[in-house]
Scaffold this active site. Structure first.
Site, PDB file in Angstrom:
ATOM      1  N   SER D  72       0.790  -1.239   0.000  1.00  0.00           N
ATOM      2  CA  SER D  72       0.000   0.000   0.000  1.00  0.00           C
ATOM      3  C   SER D  72       0.818   1.282   0.000  1.00  0.00           C
ATOM      4  O   SER D  72       0.300   2.351  -0.301  1.00  0.00           O
ATOM      5  CB  SER D  72      -0.919   0.042   1.221  1.00  0.00           C
ATOM      6  OG  SER D  72      -1.964  -0.880   1.083  1.00  0.00           O
ATOM      7  N   LYS D  75       0.770   3.514  -2.967  1.00  0.00           N
ATOM      8  CA  LYS D  75      -0.346   4.444  -3.200  1.00  0.00           C
ATOM      9  C   LYS D  75       0.098   5.896  -3.042  1.00  0.00           C
ATOM     10  O   LYS D  75      -0.412   6.790  -3.713  1.00  0.00           O
ATOM     11  CB  LYS D  75      -1.493   4.159  -2.216  1.00  0.00           C
ATOM     12  CG  LYS D  75      -2.186   2.828  -2.455  1.00  0.00           C
ATOM     13  CD  LYS D  75      -3.097   2.448  -1.280  1.00  0.00           C
ATOM     14  CE  LYS D  75      -3.762   1.104  -1.538  1.00  0.00           C
ATOM     15  NZ  LYS D  75      -4.394   0.533  -0.347  1.00  0.00           N
ATOM     16  N   TYR D 198      -2.522  -1.640 -10.726  1.00  0.00           N
ATOM     17  CA  TYR D 198      -2.506  -1.389  -9.281  1.00  0.00           C
ATOM     18  C   TYR D 198      -1.895  -2.576  -8.532  1.00  0.00           C
ATOM     19  O   TYR D 198      -1.092  -2.413  -7.608  1.00  0.00           O
ATOM     20  CB  TYR D 198      -3.934  -1.115  -8.798  1.00  0.00           C
ATOM     21  CG  TYR D 198      -4.095  -1.129  -7.308  1.00  0.00           C
ATOM     22  CD1 TYR D 198      -3.726  -0.023  -6.545  1.00  0.00           C
ATOM     23  CD2 TYR D 198      -4.593  -2.251  -6.650  1.00  0.00           C
ATOM     24  CE1 TYR D 198      -3.857  -0.039  -5.165  1.00  0.00           C
ATOM     25  CE2 TYR D 198      -4.730  -2.269  -5.273  1.00  0.00           C
ATOM     26  CZ  TYR D 198      -4.361  -1.166  -4.539  1.00  0.00           C
ATOM     27  OH  TYR D 198      -4.482  -1.183  -3.187  1.00  0.00           O
ATOM     28  N   TYR D 250      -4.299   2.385   7.692  1.00  0.00           N
ATOM     29  CA  TYR D 250      -5.552   1.631   7.651  1.00  0.00           C
ATOM     30  C   TYR D 250      -6.511   2.113   8.762  1.00  0.00           C
ATOM     31  O   TYR D 250      -6.596   3.313   9.019  1.00  0.00           O
ATOM     32  CB  TYR D 250      -5.281   0.117   7.759  1.00  0.00           C
ATOM     33  CG  TYR D 250      -4.289  -0.370   6.723  1.00  0.00           C
ATOM     34  CD1 TYR D 250      -4.618  -0.370   5.361  1.00  0.00           C
ATOM     35  CD2 TYR D 250      -3.020  -0.809   7.081  1.00  0.00           C
ATOM     36  CE1 TYR D 250      -3.705  -0.798   4.403  1.00  0.00           C
ATOM     37  CE2 TYR D 250      -2.101  -1.247   6.129  1.00  0.00           C
ATOM     38  CZ  TYR D 250      -2.463  -1.236   4.786  1.00  0.00           C
ATOM     39  OH  TYR D 250      -1.552  -1.657   3.861  1.00  0.00           O
ATOM     40  N   VAL D 268       1.151  -3.929   3.957  1.00  0.00           N
ATOM     41  CA  VAL D 268       1.069  -5.247   4.595  1.00  0.00           C
ATOM     42  C   VAL D 268       2.320  -6.080   4.371  1.00  0.00           C
ATOM     43  O   VAL D 268       2.458  -7.167   4.939  1.00  0.00           O
ATOM     44  CB  VAL D 268      -0.179  -6.044   4.140  1.00  0.00           C
ATOM     45  CG1 VAL D 268      -1.453  -5.399   4.672  1.00  0.00           C
ATOM     46  CG2 VAL D 268      -0.220  -6.192   2.638  1.00  0.00           C
TER      47      VAL D 268
END
Lengths: 314, 314, 314, 314
Positions: D72, D75, D198, D250, D268
């Protein structure tokens, strides 16, 4: 409850049909579905009522031969097919039979329930029901569905191509529902193809006589009262009708059942059918819809006939 | 469908009742409700089945005199009272008659719908229904409710005080629902008092004969088949039964109606009643519940009897 | 980033304040809050900007003495009080510090999270924060809150009674939130009384100089730069500012922080304060609000000043 | 706040890094991500901390060269690329910058908001951000993304193929999110291809030095402190950091920012980076995650270093 209407006492039915027709023929409330141009173009003035008795006798009034797309009513036939082919427990487990008067025609409900506890008459569940249909390929599944519609109607039906193509070009949200169901392993065939078959089944063209015959076949325990073909078993019908009772008229399903007490199903094409178990199939058609997406005149006409003939079982 | 059961043919009913009783009497699935000690303490082995025919004839087996709290089943009687007193449209407009198999026994649904489109057999709507009951004071409303229960059962009932007190001490979530409904102007009496009356009505003590008599009164168009008192009109009953059909067994309402086809209502006290319109009131009781909160043995017993006697109308 | 503004370089601040004032003084976008008449009546043309430097120097322009109700900005002060009195972990555990730009000013979020993971600057969490305030009685809690407001502002404040009474008469939804929180054991004092105290704290009357002094106290690590009173500790401030950063401007909190990068808080009375840690307290006031409930001119004025003086820390 | 740490005072940083490393090196809390076997297989004992100062000086401890998938954290880089190429307003309008500490990594939020008011650091918004990336084809978009990662890290990176393939085989839910976004016209390239890009960007392999260099580039206003390449502008960074501040960890984003006050992002794969604007890039890595999906040791190590060196800006 007193019920004077029998097939031999046609005066009762004929009178009720005529009375409802005349009472509502000039009503202009509501408006055509307009999310695709083809539905907006259907002549708004069209109005038809057809009742078919257990002996196949047809009581008809108005534009009973005018053709329109079956839309959501097809969900009932696909459900019946699946129950017949896989048993009622399979549908209960693999799709769900949860009643609802709410908009769970949305991804919210699917996500929150991880694709479970849906209803085969509401979009996500209906697409899953289509994906389950017997057949290993797109063609086989489609043929099963079309044949089922033919058998219920008692004649060969065909797809309204402009409606199918137009809806296929704008069904992204149904594709998203199918994709979401698929992510929860609750689709039983390729999601994109299933949505396409589903879109096609909604575009099958019928008239109000066809619709009444479909209803009459359900009223008659699954056997077409004219062709005498056993389309599905009485046990299958006994499982289809409760689902119609709870989810037949979109967000107004509860209001319908509360006031009329009969299983019914509407489509945004303007058709509604109601089933009097063991007795009549009742259908009405008028393109102008209310805010919930149900034909205004069709609802009123059927309600009046049911009240007049004392057909509410409760 | 073949239906050999008539009041004069009691063999059919008696046989079905005995068969179901014997088949399930040793079943130990499920467990008592335990959110208050009083419900946990009810002897789990108790089991009763009672069917009452249109002529008032009682077919009974097991612990038919054992007393337990009526719980959610009382919602049906309060709803019937309101429809009788204010007309079906008032309930449709002021509460809602939306079917649901989902948990909208929660503030989520109330908030999202601004207190509208609820159901009088699910908590928030049921509390609103209680708040509507005829009477200007707590006492008047309570008397209306208790009298209605007495009339349906055909005898004087009373409140199980330990159950009432224990539930009153732990009903904060129902108070929150009422407060939320009130913020949307969908409560029709003081919210806190309404919740208290509602809590008390759920604590009314009945036995399975009472429950079958309540069901038989509904099956008989609103007139108690033994006392012959007209509790509510047939038109009221015709609006109550569809709501039971769609929302009678909590989250499993859809599964019940899909498989049995009859209006029914369960309570966490262990009772379930089912109505065969124009024919029988069927009741069963067993305290052990499944995950949805419905008595395991009561569901199975009623389902077997319905199938055996061919009472599924679909 | 270049930052020419220091307390000795007042030209920078004064110029920025004047420029923003002149640029927006004739802007008429938005409209007063109108859910109670008292807020609708505040003169819409009022406009004030006040910046207070670390040395207590006040840069002011416009209607800096005009009084208005503090509304949601009071949530920051009550939060600071609670963190000071109970430690940051207590607030994290008993209320939650979840950022949000969404409407969870609703029962939906509270129910879905069982009263957890809320935010002390959004209604449900703010009411819980008020319920936690030091004191065993309504009076003690209220005194703690008022004294905290007085200490931040550096002078005696009082409640706008018409605003308080009007809001108290229409706060049913906040009562429902408190009742719902209570049902999840996430209220720490009588729910109804807590809502009343909360309503009263929102009605505390301030002017824009007060608001800038509150902001300056936060910018100054919790010590009022004029009275020199230590209202809360630097550690408390370090926990208050992040919550403001993520939840200060209702549904537009994310947009604000994305574009301005400073902790801020707005109220529907028309005030907004922003904190430049270690440096300035900035406040602006104008009653006309945008759709998210934030003062149109106050947002624009503060944004311009921040950009002009290079105060965005990112 | 006192802050003794400067690049010339390396003792401060070195000491803080060593202290944190030694304090947590034997901590075994949490467990590897296991939704694909490749993540479960990463040696759980690996632990690294790297801090990079404005002059490019690297302070490193532990397994700083161990490779793992960026997940992540990518991003952030794609978001920075989009803001640089299309301006901050485009992202605000076409995706959204709403802070959240809630699970709106789900279709519920997307549907309820019709694909609006999302966040580019949470899945649905992140996929939309990837779909926006400059380039007309899959290849062009992918090259833009990979080049951006290379530029931030200051060296050529590559994709971890087993991770990419394994995630590509199990990303049905992300496909559903993209399909749903697409139905609301909030995807800016083919949905299926966008999800694939992605998935690939999440599989880019990095070590903890890379991660610290990415962080340092953000701390340094968008210019890599070692290669001196300007990857993005300071204005872009000023918009990226607030989004990290509100949505970086998160469901625990709020808790992180409340306690640490610094923009950060976790993946993660076990990596977390935090940015001290104008000063340091801080990275830590350890595969064992807590329930929110954030590395246990990485969170603790960074928090200790921030506290030790007084880097919390609030």
């Amino acid at each position: 409850k007193p019920n004077a209407a029998t097939s031999s006492d046609k005066g009762g039915i004929e009178g009720a049909v005529n009375e409802a027709y005349n009472k509502y023929k000039d009503l202009k409330e509501g408006k055509n579905a307009d999310y695709i141009p083809e539905l907006a173009k259907v002549p708004s003035e069209q109005f038809a009522i057809v009742v078919i008795a257990p002996d196949g006798k047809v009581y008809s009034k108005g534009d009973a031969d005018a053709m329109y797309s079956i839309q959501s009513i097809s969900k009932v036939l696909t459900l019946a097919r699946d129950i017949e082919d896989f048993g009622p427990k399979a549908i209960q487990d693999k799709i769900g039979v949860d009643p609802t008067g709410q908009k769970f025609n949305s991804a919210v409900f699917v996500e929150e329930n991880k694709g479970k506890e849906l209803n085969p008459l509401v979009n996500a569940g209906a697409i899953a029901a289509t994906s389950m249909v017997k057949g290993n390929t797109y063609e086989e599944k489609w043929n099963t569905i079309l044949q089922t519609h033919n058998d219920f109607a008692g004649r060969q039906l065909s797809v309204n191509d402009p409606v199918y193509k137009s809806e296929a070009a704008t069904n992204q949200h149904n594709q998203a529902l199918a994709s979401l169901m698929n992510s929860f392993e609750r689709m039983y065939f390729d999601p994109a193809k299933s949505v396409d078959i589903y879109t096609k089944q909604c575009a099958i063209n019928i008239n109000t006589k066809d619709l009444a015959m479909i209803a009459a076949t359900l009223a008659n325990g699954g056997t077409n009262p004219v062709t005498k073909k056993k389309v599905v078993s009485p046990e299958t019908v006994a499982h289809v009708l409760p689902v119609m009772a709870t989810c037949g008229l979109y967000d107004d399903s509860g209001i319908w059942f509360y006031n009329v007490g009969l299983p019914a199903k509407s489509g945004v094409g303007g058709g509604i059918m109601a089933i009097v178990p063991g007795q009549y199939g009742i259908a009405a058609f008028s393109p102008r819809l209310d805010e919930a997406g149900n034909s205004v005149r069709a609802q009123k006409a059927i309600t009046d006939i049911v009240n007049k003939l004392g057909l509410n079982p409760y």
